[in-house]
Enzyme design. Structure first.
Site, PDB file in Angstrom:
ATOM      1  N   LYS A  10       0.832  -1.197   0.000  1.00  0.00           N
ATOM      2  CA  LYS A  10       0.000   0.000   0.000  1.00  0.00           C
ATOM      3  C   LYS A  10       0.873   1.255   0.000  1.00  0.00           C
ATOM      4  CE  LYS A  10      -3.916   1.763   2.748  1.00  0.00           C
ATOM      5  NZ  LYS A  10      -3.330   3.045   3.200  1.00  0.00           N
ATOM      6  N   LYS A  15       7.781   1.033   1.438  1.00  0.00           N
ATOM      7  CA  LYS A  15       8.388   0.120   0.459  1.00  0.00           C
ATOM      8  C   LYS A  15       9.792   0.568   0.060  1.00  0.00           C
ATOM      9  CE  LYS A  15       5.139   0.723  -2.543  1.00  0.00           C
ATOM     10  NZ  LYS A  15       4.287   1.631  -1.736  1.00  0.00           N
ATOM     11  N   ASP A  39       8.408   3.820  -8.762  1.00  0.00           N
ATOM     12  CA  ASP A  39       7.444   4.680  -8.085  1.00  0.00           C
ATOM     13  C   ASP A  39       7.679   6.127  -8.508  1.00  0.00           C
ATOM     14  OD1 ASP A  39       5.853   6.124  -6.326  1.00  0.00           O
ATOM     15  OD2 ASP A  39       6.212   4.748  -4.666  1.00  0.00           O
TER      16      ASP A  39
END
Length: 324
Positions: A10, A15, A39
């Protein structure tokens, strides 16, 4: 351990911190390691406190560790430019303007971002020879699951396109009369050749993800994060991608026994709630917890990355790719 390691989860669970820490752990173990961020937040730059581009660059102060950040906007434009060039060679000049207009509209359509990003990270996997281990810091769960689902979806789609193209050529050739030779024949058709290349690309991607990739999910000890992790595990299982382990991050530190102020009482209540969530994770989710990382008072970078790396009970020894 597989050569390609993915950390997902999430948004906001940490992360990037965990990915970078595992990259450090692998490099400290003597593996030539690459950390790749897909990302758009580009947090790898913040963690290592140095800028990165979409080409691998050495991380300062850590031997054997490189990092790169894939820019989705740049990759989408590059992806569409490649399609434009391919199509422009196959159609009449009158169609080129129409193609350009359609591709400009496609730039903002759902799926363009995922398709371009997928191509790029698969390209990294195909050209990972200089590295023993490649660590992927992925975008939030929903986007990552869409990326991982592309091989299965697009292989079938391309099969249908190839069937339609072959049928079209067959009908065209049968319609050729007398000295009128068909402009294309099946064996040399450039569109079929392009579709075959894409089919092989997605076959490679699907095989590499199943045979040479390990997946870990990062979660926080709250119900929303646990629920999303449960859904992600189920969806990945449906795609024959197994989650090897779970990382519980941002755990609340417990106060000393003698502390009894308002802050200490809050922390104890918070720890009790998180303990219940971790118990739920252990009892109801299949993948094991491979780390329980307590929140630090300072940002996790520099020496603190080594501390977090030490808490990750994840193997560093890397197998050679079997599918690549």
């Amino acid at each position: 351990m597989e050569p390609f390691v993915f950390f997902g989860g999430k948004g906001g669970v940490g992360k990037t911190t965990v990915s970078c820490a595992y990259g450090v752990k692998s490099a400290r173990a003597g593996l030539e390691t690459l950390v790749v961020s897909t990302d758009p937040a580009h947090s790898v730059t913040d963690v290592f406190d140095q800028p990165f581009s979409d080409d691998p660059e050495s991380v300062k102060g850590i031997d054997g560790l490189d990092a790169m950040e894939i820019d989705p906007e740049t990759e989408t434009q590059r992806h569409l430019d490649g399609i434009r060039n391919d199509l422009s060679e196959q159609v009449s000049a009158a169609m080129v303007n129409e193609i350009n207009q359609q591709l400009e509209m496609a730039h903002q359509t759902p799926g363009a971002y995922e398709s371009a990003l997928f191509d790029r990270f698969v390209d990294v996997m195909r050209n990972a020879d200089p590295y023993d281990r490649v660590v992927f810091d992925t975008s939030p769960t929903g986007s990552t699951l869409r990326l991982l689902g592309l091989p299965e979806f697009l292989e079938g789609w391309i099969d249908r396109l190839m069937h339609k193209r072959e049928k079209s050529i067959d009908l065209f050739e049968k319609a050729a009369i007398g000295n009128n030779e068909p402009r294309r024949v099946m064996d040399g058709d450039p569109v079929l050749a392009r579709l075959q290349d894409r089919k092989e690309f997605f076959e490679f991607a699907g095989g590499a993800l199943q045979a040479d990739a390990a997946f870990f999910l990062v979660l926080n000890p709250d119900q929303l994060s646990v629920n999303e992790t449960r859904r992600a595990i189920d969806e990945m299982r449906e795609r024959d991608l197994s989650v090897r382990g779970l990382v519980a991050n941002k755990l609340t530190p417990e106060p000393d026994p003698g502390e009894d102020g308002r802050g200490a009482r809050y922390l104890r209540d918070r720890v009790a709630t998180e303990t219940e969530r971790l118990k739920e994770v252990r009892e109801t989710l299949d993948p094991p917890l491979v780390a329980e990382i307590t929140t630090r008072t300072a940002e996790v970078k520099g020496d603190l990355l080594d501390d977090v790396a030490a808490e990750l009970a994840v193997e560093t020894d890397a197998e050679a790719p079997t599918f690549v």
